[in-house]
Design a protein around this motif. Structure first.
Motif, PDB file in Angstrom:
ATOM      1  N   ASN A 168      -0.967   3.506  -7.807  1.00  0.00           N
ATOM      2  CA  ASN A 168      -0.326   3.058  -9.047  1.00  0.00           C
ATOM      3  C   ASN A 168      -0.132   4.213 -10.020  1.00  0.00           C
ATOM      4  O   ASN A 168       0.904   4.289 -10.698  1.00  0.00           O
ATOM      5  N   PHE A 169      -1.110   5.124 -10.098  1.00  0.00           N
ATOM      6  CA  PHE A 169      -0.956   6.283 -10.990  1.00  0.00           C
ATOM      7  C   PHE A 169       0.254   7.112 -10.575  1.00  0.00           C
ATOM      8  O   PHE A 169       1.068   7.513 -11.408  1.00  0.00           O
TER       9      PHE A 169
ATOM     10  N   ALA B 110      -5.439  -6.329   2.943  1.00  0.00           N
ATOM     11  CA  ALA B 110      -6.865  -6.614   2.854  1.00  0.00           C
ATOM     12  C   ALA B 110      -7.092  -8.126   2.728  1.00  0.00           C
ATOM     13  O   ALA B 110      -8.004  -8.673   3.352  1.00  0.00           O
ATOM     14  N   ALA B 111      -6.246  -8.796   1.940  1.00  0.00           N
ATOM     15  CA  ALA B 111      -6.392 -10.248   1.769  1.00  0.00           C
ATOM     16  C   ALA B 111      -6.184 -10.952   3.104  1.00  0.00           C
ATOM     17  O   ALA B 111      -6.915 -11.874   3.457  1.00  0.00           O
TER      18      ALA B 111
ATOM     19  N   LEU C  12     -15.152  -6.585   4.325  1.00  0.00           N
ATOM     20  CA  LEU C  12     -15.490  -7.477   3.212  1.00  0.00           C
ATOM     21  C   LEU C  12     -15.794  -8.874   3.715  1.00  0.00           C
ATOM     22  O   LEU C  12     -16.778  -9.506   3.322  1.00  0.00           O
TER      23      LEU C  12
ATOM     24  N   ILE D  67     -10.802  -0.069  -1.767  1.00  0.00           N
ATOM     25  CA  ILE D  67      -9.490  -0.680  -2.024  1.00  0.00           C
ATOM     26  C   ILE D  67      -9.072  -0.388  -3.460  1.00  0.00           C
ATOM     27  O   ILE D  67      -7.951   0.039  -3.733  1.00  0.00           O
ATOM     28  N   VAL D  68     -10.013  -0.598  -4.403  1.00  0.00           N
ATOM     29  CA  VAL D  68      -9.675  -0.398  -5.815  1.00  0.00           C
ATOM     30  C   VAL D  68      -9.223   1.044  -6.062  1.00  0.00           C
ATOM     31  O   VAL D  68      -8.188   1.293  -6.684  1.00  0.00           O
TER      32      VAL D  68
ATOM     33  N   GLY E 117     -14.572  -2.876  -0.879  1.00  0.00           N
ATOM     34  CA  GLY E 117     -13.794  -3.288  -2.053  1.00  0.00           C
ATOM     35  C   GLY E 117     -13.566  -2.127  -2.996  1.00  0.00           C
ATOM     36  O   GLY E 117     -12.464  -1.935  -3.517  1.00  0.00           O
ATOM     37  N   LEU E 118     -14.617  -1.314  -3.182  1.00  0.00           N
ATOM     38  CA  LEU E 118     -14.492  -0.153  -4.056  1.00  0.00           C
ATOM     39  C   LEU E 118     -13.394   0.784  -3.541  1.00  0.00           C
ATOM     40  O   LEU E 118     -12.585   1.308  -4.304  1.00  0.00           O
TER      41      LEU E 118
ATOM     42  N   ALA F  17     -20.271  -5.975   1.101  1.00  0.00           N
ATOM     43  CA  ALA F  17     -18.963  -6.294   0.529  1.00  0.00           C
ATOM     44  C   ALA F  17     -18.567  -5.314  -0.574  1.00  0.00           C
ATOM     45  O   ALA F  17     -17.388  -5.168  -0.877  1.00  0.00           O
ATOM     46  N   PHE F  18     -19.555  -4.618  -1.145  1.00  0.00           N
ATOM     47  CA  PHE F  18     -19.253  -3.767  -2.297  1.00  0.00           C
ATOM     48  C   PHE F  18     -18.393  -2.564  -1.923  1.00  0.00           C
ATOM     49  O   PHE F  18     -17.340  -2.321  -2.529  1.00  0.00           O
TER      50      PHE F  18
ATOM     51  N   PHE G 273      -9.071 -10.313   5.233  1.00  0.00           N
ATOM     52  CA  PHE G 273     -10.177 -11.063   4.655  1.00  0.00           C
ATOM     53  C   PHE G 273     -10.139 -12.518   5.122  1.00  0.00           C
ATOM     54  O   PHE G 273     -11.164 -13.131   5.415  1.00  0.00           O
TER      55      PHE G 273
ATOM     56  N   ILE H  73      -3.447  -4.325  -0.931  1.00  0.00           N
ATOM     57  CA  ILE H  73      -4.230  -5.513  -1.286  1.00  0.00           C
ATOM     58  C   ILE H  73      -3.846  -6.692  -0.389  1.00  0.00           C
ATOM     59  O   ILE H  73      -4.704  -7.443   0.086  1.00  0.00           O
TER      60      ILE H  73
ATOM     61  N   VAL I 240      -5.742   1.661  -4.466  1.00  0.00           N
ATOM     62  CA  VAL I 240      -4.664   1.000  -5.205  1.00  0.00           C
ATOM     63  C   VAL I 240      -4.422   1.721  -6.532  1.00  0.00           C
ATOM     64  O   VAL I 240      -3.279   1.973  -6.924  1.00  0.00           O
ATOM     65  N   LEU I 241      -5.505   2.088  -7.209  1.00  0.00           N
ATOM     66  CA  LEU I 241      -5.376   2.792  -8.488  1.00  0.00           C
ATOM     67  C   LEU I 241      -4.583   4.086  -8.330  1.00  0.00           C
ATOM     68  O   LEU I 241      -3.651   4.339  -9.100  1.00  0.00           O
TER      69      LEU I 241
END
Lengths: 320, 299
Positions: free
Chosen positions: B282-283, B233-234, B253, B274-275, B271-272, B267-268, B237, B230, B278-279
């Protein structure tokens, strides 16, 4: 208590000093000569004497350690110098203009996050493995994984493109402006974005600490005394479970500031974060170095206050 | 003496056996976590996607199609086109290279620095500890994104700047954990005994202390990769990450942002991705925490 306080404060001052030195060094390493920056772009006809005069005027002819001392001393007196780009405007005024926007955004976002996160954390802990607990877990997992800049853009698309198309203007709110701050409606989307991550993190902490509190002896004792369930949960478990939440908020202030940099930039809000990115892009050293030191002071102070508050609220924590 | 030499190899093999079964037990605990296993598989797919990007799409991520500005997704071009008429699917696929490179390499750098600093501070204590701990405090007292923005501006944005800068600023958390663990471990009998028989400091740290702090470090690292992706990406961005035309998710993005209300699909999709990325990290991190550090189990 007093020796601890003194030691922690001295440590904080040391940290701030280190940051100010690091910032000063970084600013000197930045590309571009400030003198030419001051003069602006284009063809410059200027004699060596004039350049030297500007250097003297800004103290750039002095050795670095003297420059640092003068800068640090001025910072201590609250004199941050003038902006290099908006010539003649004191940095202090620029910061004073920006602080209220950032403060409002983040305090409202934090308040909303708490209002949602604490009850849902408690409920999820009390009804473990229920549908609600599952829902909270999914929400918290997603909330942490959503990059705030993307969430911001998607909310703009949703509220500016689709909501008017599907349901027309929102009651009470009307149209939500996607950029800038015309009226209080301009705060809605940025606050929503900023509160999402806080909400996710705080709900998780609240759930975990409530579960821990519910398993303690004093909760069992309270039940054994015959107290009603609600009283035990609210008065005994939750009160103790709130402590870690307070700590997490205090320690998260550095993350909160990172979030505000992105969100203010996306929504074009005139806050501290926007001022910071704009100043870095425009190479306005004067503003960047002041902001960096100010942010550090803010984080160090918040961490110190958190530690003290923790020690104050929980007498079991022995301060060495 | 003869007894001692006779028992030594036996103790050694026994030790090795236990060691191995500990990791095997951890693996069994990890496998029991369905989300973590799915996460691991998706990470595998993402890595394959990054490695074999040219086989997944015949499109050049930087080729500009004439007259395809912002065209919506279709069967042939599943993510549509960006404002410059470039194929978004190809850009997003190639973008995974940047995300994974930065996420994994920067974490690696941070882990190595963090372990070294934490072990030195925890083991030697005294002024070494004071000095290093204040460095850790200083780094932690900094909104990391602000630091990254300034450093990228100073050094000049590039892929390697991003990796090095994120790695060089992200080690404080690891140092803190390693330091605390080393401090408590060095009081324990097996370390005191090793020191008593004259084992050198660096060998104690390397052979006796580090293997014992590895678990928490792995957990922390895996949970941190998502955050680093993230951050990258930021940074991209904001225009301070990987410079164009290299496709990175944050950059795509940012490219879509000025045309957000006309072509929201630009932009969609990045971002998808990235989510999702990251998910899954994290799992896996959650699964590793349950597997390697049962004391810290979520509930």
């Amino acid at each position: 208590m007093i020796p601890y306080l003194t030691r922690r404060t001295l440590q904080g001052i040391l940290v701030i000093w280190l940051i100010s030195v690091a910032t000063f060094v970084m600013m000197r390493l930045m590309p571009g000569d400030p003198v030419y920056l001051l003069l602006g772009e284009g063809e410059i006809r200027i004699t060596q004497e004039q350049i030297d005069a500007i250097r003297r005027r800004w103290g750039l002819d002095r050795p670095y350690h003297e420059q640092y001392l003068i800068w640090a001393w001025n910072l201590l007196r609250g004199d941050f110098g003038d902006s290099l780009i908006r010539v003649g405007v004191p940095v202090r005024d620029m910061i004073f203009e920006a602080v209220p926007v950032t403060a409002k955004l983040n305090l409202i976002a934090l308040a909303i996050a708490l209002v949602v996160a604490i009850p849902s954390g408690i409920l999820a802990a009390v009804r473990r493995n229920s549908f609600f607990d599952y829902l909270t877990a999914v929400g918290a997992t997603l909330g942490v994984a959503l990059p705030n800049f993307w969430l911001a853009l998607m909310l703009i698309v949703l509220f500016v493109l689709y909501v008017p198309r599907w349901i027309g203007e929102l009651p009470l709110v009307g149209r939500i402006p996607p950029f800038g701050l015309p009226g209080w409606q301009g705060y809605i989307l940025p606050v929503l974005v900023l509160s999402t991550e806080q909400m996710a993190v705080l709900a998780r902490v609240m759930r975990a600490s409530t579960i821990e509190a519910l398993g303690t002896d004093y909760v069992r004792t309270a039940y054994a005394k015959g107290l009603p369930r609600l009283t035990v949960i609210l008065r005994h478990a939750v009160r103790n479970a709130l402590l870690p939440v307070v700590t997490v908020i205090g320690y998260r202030i550095a993350f909160i500031l990172s979030g505000t940099i992105v969100v203010e930039t996306v929504f074009a809000l005139p806050g501290i974060g926007r001022l910071f990115t704009d100043s870095v892009m425009r190479l306005d050293y004067q503003v960047v170095q002041s902001l960096v030191v100010l942010l550090a002071v803010l984080v160090v102070a918040a961490n110190l206050l958190t530690d003290l508050a923790y020690a104050f609220v929980d007498p079991r924590i022995r301060i060495e | 003496m003869a007894v001692a030499t006779a028992t030594k190899p036996q103790a050694l093999t026994e030790d090795l056996g236990r060691h191995r079964s500990e990791w095997r037990m951890a693996w069994r605990r990890f496998r029991a976590n369905r989300l973590a296993v799915i996460g691991l598989m998706v990470i595998g797919l993402l890595v394959l996607m990054a490695l074999f990007a040219p086989f997944l799409t015949a499109q050049d991520p930087n080729f500009q199609y004439q007259g395809m500005r912002g065209v919506a997704p279709s069967l042939e071009h599943p993510f549509g086109f960006d404002y410059n008429g470039r194929d978004l699917f190809a850009r997003v696929i190639y973008g995974s290279r940047v995300a994974l490179t930065v996420g994994l390499l920067a974490t690696g750098i941070a882990v190595v620095i963090g372990i070294v600093v934490g072990a030195l501070a925890g083991y030697f204590g005294g002024w070494v500890d004071t000095l290093l701990s204040r460095m850790v405090d200083t780094l932690m007292a900094f909104p990391i994104l602000a630091l990254l923005i300034v450093l990228s501006a100073v050094i000049g944005p590039s892929l390697w700047t991003t990796v090095v800068v994120i790695g060089a600023t992200g080690w404080a958390r690891f140092a803190r954990v390693v330091r605390a663990d080393v401090m408590s471990l060095k009081q324990q009998d097996f370390v005191v005994a090793a020191r008593a028989v004259g084992v050198r400091d660096w060998r104690i740290i390397w052979r006796h202390l580090l293997p014992n702090v590895l678990g928490p470090v792995i957990v922390l690292a895996s949970l941190g990769i998502g955050g680093i992706i993230i951050l990258e990406a930021a940074l991209s961005f904001l225009g301070l990450g990987v410079p164009p035309p290299t496709p990175s998710w944050g950059r795509i993005l940012a490219d879509g942002r000025p045309h957000l209300l006309r072509y929201p699909h630009i932009a969609f999709f990045p971002g998808l991705m990235i989510v999702i990325t990251v998910l899954v990290f994290n799992f896996v991190g959650d699964g590793l925490r349950d597997a390697l550090d049962p004391r810290q189990r979520a509930d």
